[in-house]
Design a protein around this motif. Structure first.
Motif, PDB file in Angstrom:
ATOM      1  N   TYR A 295       0.638  -1.218   0.129  1.00 14.94           N
ATOM      2  CA  TYR A 295      -0.140  -0.030   0.191  1.00 14.94           C
ATOM      3  C   TYR A 295       0.911   1.320  -0.026  1.00 14.94           C
ATOM      4  N   TYR A 296       0.689   2.198  -0.838  1.00 13.79           N
ATOM      5  CA  TYR A 296       1.371   3.420  -0.950  1.00 13.79           C
ATOM      6  C   TYR A 296       0.196   4.601  -0.690  1.00 13.79           C
ATOM      7  N   LEU A 333      -5.304   2.734   3.739  1.00 12.33           N
ATOM      8  CA  LEU A 333      -5.015   1.385   4.059  1.00 12.33           C
ATOM      9  C   LEU A 333      -5.875   0.716   4.790  1.00 12.33           C
ATOM     10  N   ASN A 353       5.299  -0.612   2.176  1.00  8.68           N
ATOM     11  CA  ASN A 353       4.783   0.717   2.340  1.00  8.68           C
ATOM     12  C   ASN A 353       5.792   1.604   2.710  1.00  8.68           C
ATOM     13  N   HIS A 378       0.843   5.858   8.824  1.00  9.43           N
ATOM     14  CA  HIS A 378       0.511   4.331   8.396  1.00  9.43           C
ATOM     15  C   HIS A 378       0.608   3.649   9.485  1.00  9.43           C
TER      16      HIS A 378
END
Ligand SMILES: CCOCCOc1ccc(-c2cn(C[C@@H]3NC[C@@H](O)[C@H]3O)nn2)cc1
Length: 448
Positions: A295-296, A333, A353, A378
């Motif tokens: 996930y970015y 996310l 990530n 995050h």
């Protein structure tokens, strides 16, 4: 002050990939990959950068492992270069390539670090691409042969296995958009590649079971979370298509034994169909043990008939962006991990990530505060996800060190460790020391 305490058995790690860090592209018996070819094709990669030297980790891996040990990680995700193992794709095995990875894995284990292996992280032997690539069953069968060689060699040393990294990138970024190797721009080709890699994945998992290999096996999709620009049904449908092409297109066949019909119908309208052969879906849906999720960022999308085959346009909402232009928005996310529950509460590892922050050395230090802020946001979401009872078992920061960022070459830096690509000197950034503290404490403390 808020303290986010992580579970005692939570895995902390970093991630890299063979073509991006190894270098030694013409050493050790290595064959030519599609990225060697693509990088040498004028106009494809920024500055014409290639992976001939990269971080030179082929020669400097002991230094890299020392950095990992000092960081305190207990898990390291890396990939094996297929062209080092079977240089022409499906012919003779290169013992020198296997010996290199044995030395590397042994050094990781000696440092108390768990290897987390990706079998395919985009460096397909060129000979197989020349003969049709993933759309040709020869490549599918060649992958199974390669995978079985690695299973046999490393069973007992490696306990975490991923077949493919980011199948959407392999299929659609590389064969529909043409942005990555081999650079095709054809929807049907992309769908053929996606199906071929899924069959290869399923056959490899079947071999893994049949051979009684140690550990757990899975796949690592990259996710594309998107929320609608308006409350209209067509904007929501545009988001559904974007999310599903990265996720459902691959996970429905694996977990349900069939493709998402709404997208199959959508592509049929565009004249593209899935080349399913008898038995394929049964092979693809061989049960797996874990998922890696990369996930970015996330998007705010709207329906736009001019916005590519999916007709889904990502809007620029003025959010803070990283230096590669991706909005910093961690809540995608959280939303995605709840979306993923439709496949069951499966074991998940965040296998990538991180933030592209191109800060450089200033007085011998890299004060990459923006990267620390990205990770704070995050990891706070990850704590929230675990708190909701989702089986999120570990986290691997992308990346241990600055490396070859594909079509962006060396200008885009994702590392916790700075690499001077002339001297190859490694310099831990302030984010490295921040992450070291999170790992040591096994908790996150938001700075502000
Ligand atoms: C203008 C249209 O643009 C379409 C989207 O274009 C891209 C480009 C790149 C990515 C991309 C890059 N990364 C980081 C890598 N993940 C694997 C590891 O090797 C990292 O280097 N993840 N996704 C996605 C989308």
């Amino acid at each position: 002050m808020t303290i986010f305490q992580f579970p005692q058995d939570f895995r902390w790690g970093t991630a890299t990939a063979s073509y991006q860090i190894e270098g030694a592209a013409q050493e050790g018996g290595r064959g030519v990959s599609i990225w060697d070819t693509f990088a040498r094709t004028p106009g494809k990669v920024f500055n014409g950068d290639n992976g001939d030297v990269a971080c030179d980790s082929y020669h400097r891996y002991e230094e890299d492992i020392a950095l990992m040990k000092k960081l305190g990680i207990n898990t390291y995700r890396f990939s094996i270069a297929w062209p080092r193992i079977i240089p022409d794709g499906d012919g003779e095995i290169n013992r020198e390539g296997l010996d290199f990875y044995h030395r590397f894995v042994d050094a990781l284990l000696d440092a108390g670090i768990e290897p987390f292996l990706t079998l395919y992280h985009w460096d397909l032997p060129q000979t197989l691409e020349d003969d049709g690539g993933w759309g040709n069953r020869r490549t599918v069968n060649a992958f199974v042969k390669y995978a079985e060689v690695i299973f046999k060699e490393f069973s007992g040393k490696i306990n975490f296995w991923l077949t493919f990294n980011e199948p959407w990138c392999i299929a659609f970024l590389s064969n529909m958009l043409g942005i990555h190797a081999p650079g095709n721009k054809d929807v049907q080709t992309a769908i053929n590649v996606a199906h071929g890699l899924l069959v290869a994945h399923g056959k490899a998992v079947q071999s893994f079971r049949r051979m009684g290999i140690t550990g757990q096996i899975g796949i690592a999709p990259n996710v594309c979370w998107a929320e609608p620009y308006s409350k209209s049904a067509e904007d929501q449908a545009a988001c559904d298509r974007s999310i599903a092409l990265n996720t459902d297109w691959f996970l429905d066949p694996i977990y349900k034994g069939s493709y998402p019909q709404f997208l199959v119908d959508w592509f049929a309208e565009a004249g593209a169909t899935v080349p399913i052969q008898d038995g394929d879906m049964e092979i693809i849906s061989e049960p797996i043990d874990l998922l890696g999720i990369n996930y970015y960022t996330m998007g705010i999308n709207r329906h736009n008939p001019e916005a590519g085959v999916l007709q889904s346009e990502e809007m620029n909402m003025g959010l803070i962006k990283t230096d590669i232009g991706w909005p910093v928005e961690s809540r995608g996310l959280y939303e995605f991990m709840h979306y993923l529950q439709k496949y069951g509460n499966v074991d998940v590892y965040i296998t990538e990530n991180g933030a592209c922050i191109n800060d450089d050395l200033e007085n011998g230090k890299i004060n990459d505060d923006r990267r620390i802020s990205y990770y704070e946001q995050h990891l706070a979401q990850i704590h929230r996800i675990i708190n909701d009872g989702i089986n999120l078992k570990g986290y691997m920061a992308w990346s241990l060190m600055d490396n070859y960022e594909w079509a962006e070459g060396y200008r885009m830096r994702f590392g916790l460790v700075h690499v001077d690509f002339r001297s190859l000197v490694r310099t831990p950034k302030e984010s490295y020391y921040w992450y070291q503290n999170v790992i040591r404490n096994n908790w996150l403390e938001i700075r502000n």
